[in-house]
Design a protein around this motif. Sequence first.
Motif, PDB file in Angstrom:
ATOM      1  N   CYS A 245       0.840  -1.195   0.000  1.00  0.00           N
ATOM      2  CA  CYS A 245       0.000   0.000   0.000  1.00  0.00           C
ATOM      3  C   CYS A 245       0.879   1.250   0.000  1.00  0.00           C
ATOM      4  O   CYS A 245       2.045   1.195   0.375  1.00  0.00           O
ATOM      5  CB  CYS A 245      -0.899   0.009   1.235  1.00  0.00           C
ATOM      6  SG  CYS A 245      -1.886  -1.482   1.377  1.00  0.00           S
ATOM      7  N   CYS A 250      -1.066   1.652   6.529  1.00  0.00           N
ATOM      8  CA  CYS A 250      -2.401   1.575   5.923  1.00  0.00           C
ATOM      9  C   CYS A 250      -3.282   0.589   6.706  1.00  0.00           C
ATOM     10  O   CYS A 250      -2.857  -0.513   7.041  1.00  0.00           O
ATOM     11  CB  CYS A 250      -2.270   1.104   4.476  1.00  0.00           C
ATOM     12  SG  CYS A 250      -3.838   1.119   3.584  1.00  0.00           S
ATOM     13  N   HIS A 252      -6.199  -0.398   5.446  1.00  0.00           N
ATOM     14  CA  HIS A 252      -6.972  -1.062   4.390  1.00  0.00           C
ATOM     15  C   HIS A 252      -8.476  -0.823   4.538  1.00  0.00           C
ATOM     16  O   HIS A 252      -9.282  -1.720   4.284  1.00  0.00           O
ATOM     17  CB  HIS A 252      -6.678  -2.561   4.334  1.00  0.00           C
ATOM     18  CG  HIS A 252      -5.249  -2.906   4.625  1.00  0.00           C
ATOM     19  ND1 HIS A 252      -4.208  -2.413   3.873  1.00  0.00           N
ATOM     20  CD2 HIS A 252      -4.685  -3.665   5.605  1.00  0.00           C
ATOM     21  CE1 HIS A 252      -3.066  -2.879   4.377  1.00  0.00           C
ATOM     22  NE2 HIS A 252      -3.336  -3.628   5.427  1.00  0.00           N
ATOM     23  N   CYS A 258      -4.377   2.024  -1.557  1.00  0.00           N
ATOM     24  CA  CYS A 258      -4.379   0.765  -0.782  1.00  0.00           C
ATOM     25  C   CYS A 258      -4.432  -0.424  -1.745  1.00  0.00           C
ATOM     26  O   CYS A 258      -5.350  -0.548  -2.558  1.00  0.00           O
ATOM     27  CB  CYS A 258      -5.563   0.735   0.173  1.00  0.00           C
ATOM     28  SG  CYS A 258      -5.776  -0.865   0.970  1.00  0.00           S
ATOM     29  N   ALA A 259      -3.443  -1.309  -1.624  1.00  0.00           N
ATOM     30  CA  ALA A 259      -3.354  -2.461  -2.532  1.00  0.00           C
ATOM     31  C   ALA A 259      -4.457  -3.482  -2.254  1.00  0.00           C
ATOM     32  O   ALA A 259      -4.919  -4.172  -3.174  1.00  0.00           O
ATOM     33  CB  ALA A 259      -1.980  -3.115  -2.401  1.00  0.00           C
ATOM     34  N   VAL A 260      -4.881  -3.564  -0.990  1.00  0.00           N
ATOM     35  CA  VAL A 260      -5.952  -4.502  -0.635  1.00  0.00           C
ATOM     36  C   VAL A 260      -7.264  -4.044  -1.287  1.00  0.00           C
ATOM     37  O   VAL A 260      -7.967  -4.839  -1.930  1.00  0.00           O
ATOM     38  CB  VAL A 260      -6.102  -4.612   0.904  1.00  0.00           C
ATOM     39  CG1 VAL A 260      -7.337  -5.412   1.281  1.00  0.00           C
ATOM     40  CG2 VAL A 260      -4.853  -5.246   1.514  1.00  0.00           C
TER      41      VAL A 260
HETATM   42 ZN   LIG Z   1      -3.966  -0.895   2.448  1.00  0.00          ZN
END
Ligand SMILES: [Zn+2]
Length: 296
Positions: A245, A250, A252, A258-260
């Motif tokens: 992220c 982060c 989430h 945010c990668a999630v």
């Molecule tokens: Zn995240």
Amino acid sequence: MAEGVIMKALSGFYYVDDGSTTTACRGRGKLRLENTTPLVGDRVRFTPLGDGSGALEEILPRKNQFYRPAVANIDQLVIMASEAIPVTDPFLIDRVAAIAEHKGCECVICINKCDLASGETLEQIYAAAGFPTLRVSAKTGEGLEALKELISGKVSCFTGNSGVGKSSILNGLDPNFSLATGDVSQKLGRGKHTTRHVELHRLSCGALVADTPGFSSFDVDRMELCQKEELQDCFREFRPYLGKCRFLDCAHGKEKGCAVLQAVEEGIIPRTRHESYVRLYQQLQAVPDWKRKKKS
Ligand SMILES: [Zn+2]
Ligand SMILES: Nc1nc2c(ncn2[C@@H]2O[C@H](COP(=O)(O)OP(=O)(O)OP(=O)(O)O)[C@@H](O)[C@H]2O)c(=O)[nH]1
Ligand SMILES: [Mg+2]
């Protein structure tokens, strides 16, 4: 001294199975002094007293322990769910699965009553999240062979909301069983808490399985969980994205970059799983630090 496993605990007696017989044991005073409550699933040492009863002397070290349901030394939790009445709220599955994950205990998601409702929606979510997932029916026998394979040679604990069919499935897995099962209240859409105590059963296929009382959402809210910072690790399908992220800290939830969240948007992480994560995170955030008693 003999060794065995506690199969059930009732009215002050611990029923210990040494592989050939069951001995009704009372706990020695010293166990109470050590402040350890014996749990179903505990491996113990006991002294047989010759009349079918015995004295519980020592609890051997545990590999894990749960408080609700109260069991120890579990290889895997079989979380029973249903899309027919009583319909399982995915949040309950996610909370229990997160607790198990935190303790390093495997989870199997078992969707029952497929004769009444397909179970495909739940199956998709949990298979996508990376859990062994199967659809079964205690009524038609569908999926029971596959379930037998998943539990053979292991100690499993059946858990899930009341009326979902935990006891019915156990009856279906072993023709010698006739555990009590109960109706479901159509009006309330809930089971009637038929199973009242935790008990381990040895199946003819060699598996050890604990039948447990169904939980209500009240119980689930009181189950022990982890610190909020550890929650991300309790959702297995988040793992490939952790550390990717934009912000190191982060949470989430709604953060930019945010990668999630990106994986949720792309349909890789099931949306309901992320919603459960956010709800649990908020619950954990609401607990003041001084109150967070960490149970193992
Ligand atoms: Zn995240
Ligand atoms: N149609 C159908 N009914 C089922 C199935 N499995 C269980 N039932 C019914 O659902 C009701 C509840 O089943 P139980 O086995 O008592 O449920 P439980 O999870 O053990 O419930 P608690 O002990 O209260 O936690 C009973 O009336 C069963 O006959 C199934 O696969 N199909
Ligand atoms: Mg039951």
